[in-house]
Design a protein around this motif. Structure first.
Motif, PDB file in Angstrom:
ATOM      1  N   ARG A  36      51.627  34.470  48.694  1.00  0.00           N
ATOM      2  CA  ARG A  36      52.423  34.820  47.503  1.00  0.00           C
ATOM      3  C   ARG A  36      53.277  33.625  47.094  1.00  0.00           C
ATOM      4  N   SER A  37      53.479  33.514  45.813  1.00  0.00           N
ATOM      5  CA  SER A  37      54.270  32.406  45.301  1.00  0.00           C
ATOM      6  C   SER A  37      55.733  32.582  45.683  1.00  0.00           C
ATOM      7  N   ASN A  38      56.383  31.475  45.951  1.00  0.00           N
ATOM      8  CA  ASN A  38      57.807  31.485  46.282  1.00  0.00           C
ATOM      9  C   ASN A  38      58.618  32.038  45.107  1.00  0.00           C
ATOM     10  N   GLU A  39      59.707  32.738  45.408  1.00  0.00           N
ATOM     11  CA  GLU A  39      60.559  33.287  44.352  1.00  0.00           C
ATOM     12  C   GLU A  39      61.083  32.201  43.420  1.00  0.00           C
ATOM     13  N   ALA A  40      61.156  30.978  43.939  1.00  0.00           N
ATOM     14  CA  ALA A  40      61.647  29.868  43.112  1.00  0.00           C
ATOM     15  C   ALA A  40      60.720  29.588  41.939  1.00  0.00           C
ATOM     16  N   THR A  41      59.480  30.079  42.055  1.00  0.00           N
ATOM     17  CA  THR A  41      58.523  29.892  40.963  1.00  0.00           C
ATOM     18  C   THR A  41      59.040  30.492  39.660  1.00  0.00           C
ATOM     19  N   LYS A  42      59.782  31.588  39.789  1.00  0.00           N
ATOM     20  CA  LYS A  42      60.287  32.273  38.591  1.00  0.00           C
ATOM     21  C   LYS A  42      61.330  31.441  37.853  1.00  0.00           C
ATOM     22  N   GLN A  43      62.073  30.629  38.627  1.00  0.00           N
ATOM     23  CA  GLN A  43      63.121  29.834  37.993  1.00  0.00           C
ATOM     24  C   GLN A  43      62.619  28.466  37.527  1.00  0.00           C
ATOM     25  N   GLY A  44      61.574  27.951  38.188  1.00  0.00           N
ATOM     26  CA  GLY A  44      61.104  26.619  37.860  1.00  0.00           C
ATOM     27  C   GLY A  44      60.194  26.617  36.643  1.00  0.00           C
ATOM     28  N   PRO A  45      59.795  25.432  36.192  1.00  0.00           N
ATOM     29  CA  PRO A  45      58.904  25.322  35.031  1.00  0.00           C
ATOM     30  C   PRO A  45      57.486  25.729  35.411  1.00  0.00           C
ATOM     31  N   GLY A  46      56.712  26.095  34.444  1.00  0.00           N
ATOM     32  CA  GLY A  46      55.316  26.447  34.708  1.00  0.00           C
ATOM     33  C   GLY A  46      54.888  27.674  33.931  1.00  0.00           C
ATOM     34  N   MET A  47      53.679  28.109  34.200  1.00  0.00           N
ATOM     35  CA  MET A  47      53.115  29.215  33.428  1.00  0.00           C
ATOM     36  C   MET A  47      53.186  30.550  34.160  1.00  0.00           C
ATOM     37  N   LEU A  48      53.586  30.529  35.457  1.00  0.00           N
ATOM     38  CA  LEU A  48      53.584  31.748  36.248  1.00  0.00           C
ATOM     39  C   LEU A  48      54.978  32.253  36.561  1.00  0.00           C
ATOM     40  N   ASP A  49      55.108  33.581  36.567  1.00  0.00           N
ATOM     41  CA  ASP A  49      56.303  34.209  37.115  1.00  0.00           C
ATOM     42  C   ASP A  49      56.040  34.700  38.526  1.00  0.00           C
ATOM     43  N   GLY A  50      54.789  34.834  38.877  1.00  0.00           N
ATOM     44  CA  GLY A  50      54.454  35.282  40.226  1.00  0.00           C
ATOM     45  C   GLY A  50      52.964  35.402  40.421  1.00  0.00           C
ATOM     46  N   LEU A  51      52.519  35.139  41.653  1.00  0.00           N
ATOM     47  CA  LEU A  51      51.108  35.256  41.998  1.00  0.00           C
ATOM     48  C   LEU A  51      50.997  35.667  43.457  1.00  0.00           C
ATOM     49  N   ARG A  52      50.142  36.655  43.714  1.00  0.00           N
ATOM     50  CA  ARG A  52      49.898  37.095  45.090  1.00  0.00           C
ATOM     51  C   ARG A  52      48.410  37.384  45.279  1.00  0.00           C
ATOM     52  N   THR A  53      47.848  36.816  46.328  1.00  0.00           N
ATOM     53  CA  THR A  53      46.456  37.098  46.672  1.00  0.00           C
ATOM     54  C   THR A  53      46.418  37.633  48.101  1.00  0.00           C
ATOM     55  N   THR A  54      45.703  38.713  48.302  1.00  0.00           N
ATOM     56  CA  THR A  54      45.595  39.322  49.627  1.00  0.00           C
ATOM     57  C   THR A  54      44.117  39.497  49.968  1.00  0.00           C
ATOM     58  N   TRP A  55      43.704  38.818  51.025  1.00  0.00           N
ATOM     59  CA  TRP A  55      42.332  38.914  51.526  1.00  0.00           C
ATOM     60  C   TRP A  55      42.311  39.831  52.742  1.00  0.00           C
ATOM     61  N   THR A  56      41.388  40.776  52.750  1.00  0.00           N
ATOM     62  CA  THR A  56      41.212  41.658  53.897  1.00  0.00           C
ATOM     63  C   THR A  56      39.747  41.598  54.323  1.00  0.00           C
ATOM     64  N   ILE A  57      39.527  41.174  55.566  1.00  0.00           N
ATOM     65  CA  ILE A  57      38.169  40.970  56.074  1.00  0.00           C
ATOM     66  C   ILE A  57      37.912  41.970  57.193  1.00  0.00           C
ATOM     67  N   THR A  58      36.891  42.791  57.051  1.00  0.00           N
ATOM     68  CA  THR A  58      36.572  43.808  58.047  1.00  0.00           C
ATOM     69  C   THR A  58      35.105  43.700  58.456  1.00  0.00           C
ATOM     70  N   PRO A  59      34.798  44.041  59.711  1.00  0.00           N
ATOM     71  CA  PRO A  59      33.400  43.980  60.166  1.00  0.00           C
ATOM     72  C   PRO A  59      32.566  45.097  59.562  1.00  0.00           C
ATOM     73  N   VAL A  60      31.281  44.868  59.485  1.00  0.00           N
ATOM     74  CA  VAL A  60      30.330  45.892  59.049  1.00  0.00           C
ATOM     75  C   VAL A  60      29.777  46.578  60.293  1.00  0.00           C
ATOM     76  N   ALA A  61      29.879  47.879  60.353  1.00  0.00           N
ATOM     77  CA  ALA A  61      29.437  48.622  61.536  1.00  0.00           C
ATOM     78  C   ALA A  61      27.965  48.356  61.825  1.00  0.00           C
TER      79      ALA A  61
END
Length: 214
Positions: A95-120
């Motif tokens: 997840r992007s640091n909270e400081a991202t919201k205050q700094g310059p740029g195009m994002l206010d926030g970004l979060r990616t969550t990967w979940t990897i599970t085995p196949v039975a």
């Protein structure tokens, strides 16, 4: 342009998307590929650089500086990412640091969550789920993302396929299964069981004779 779109469309909303895909690689191999944040610039589209700035005791990244860019799209943005890697759970959360919201740029926030599970029943296959949450500042980029959001997660997962194939080549071959020692079967000759029974029957009688003789 941004001002006019912001006035017309209002503040950009938080975009959420998810995608699940089964791949023909073991969970350990998939986790190894996705947790290697330093390689993202070679793997993920539009990622210009991905520098790991801190790691945990196991060597997994905990902080990274990511830069995405595209000159034709007028895209150039850098942010610090906070990363959690849990190999036992097959979880990689960034997840992007909270400081991202205050700094310059195009994002206010970004979060990616990967979940990897085995196949039975298949140790060489995994189910990969990617959840993305993103909020843009610019309505232009927000609308661009909205138009392609249906393919973003699938593209991100598929982007790791060449890396996974290369990692497969470096894996040691599986150890051969240990063969169980053959059981030695001794067949008794015909009548041996009867002879043993006869010995057990005559033994007490012979012992009694010896005792009486003394």
């Amino acid at each position: 342009m941004d001002y006019l779109l912001s006035y017309t469309l209002g503040e950009c909303q938080l975009r959420k998307l998810t995608h699940t895909k089964t791949v023909s690689h073991s969970p350990a191999l998939v986790f190894k590929a996705i947790s290697d944040v330093s390689s993202y610039s070679k793997v993920l589209p539009l990622t210009v650089s991905s520098d790991v700035t801190a790691k945990d005791k196991a060597g997994y990244p905990t902080r990274a500086r990511i830069r995405i860019g595209s000159e034709p799209l007028g895209l150039d943005h850098t942010w610090d990412s906070i990363i959690l890697c849990e190999p036992k759970k097959g979880l990689i959360d960034a997840r992007s640091n909270e400081a991202t919201k205050q700094g310059p740029g195009m994002l206010d926030g970004l979060r990616t969550t990967w979940t990897i599970t085995p196949v039975a029943g298949n140790p060489n296959a995994s189910t990969v789920k990617l959840d993305v949450e993103v909020k843009f500042r610019s309505p232009v980029f927000d609308q661009m993302f909205y138009q392609i959001q249906g393919t973003v997660a699938d593209t991100m997962i598929s982007s790791f396929e060449p890396t996974l194939q290369e990692l497969e080549k470096t894996q040691p071959p599986p150890a051969p299964a240990k063969k169980k020692p053959a059981k030695l079967v001794v067949r008794n000759p015909k009548g041996q069981g009867q002879q043993e029974a006869a010995k057990k029957t005559t033994a007490p009688a012979q012992a009694a004779k010896k005792t009486g003789g003394q």
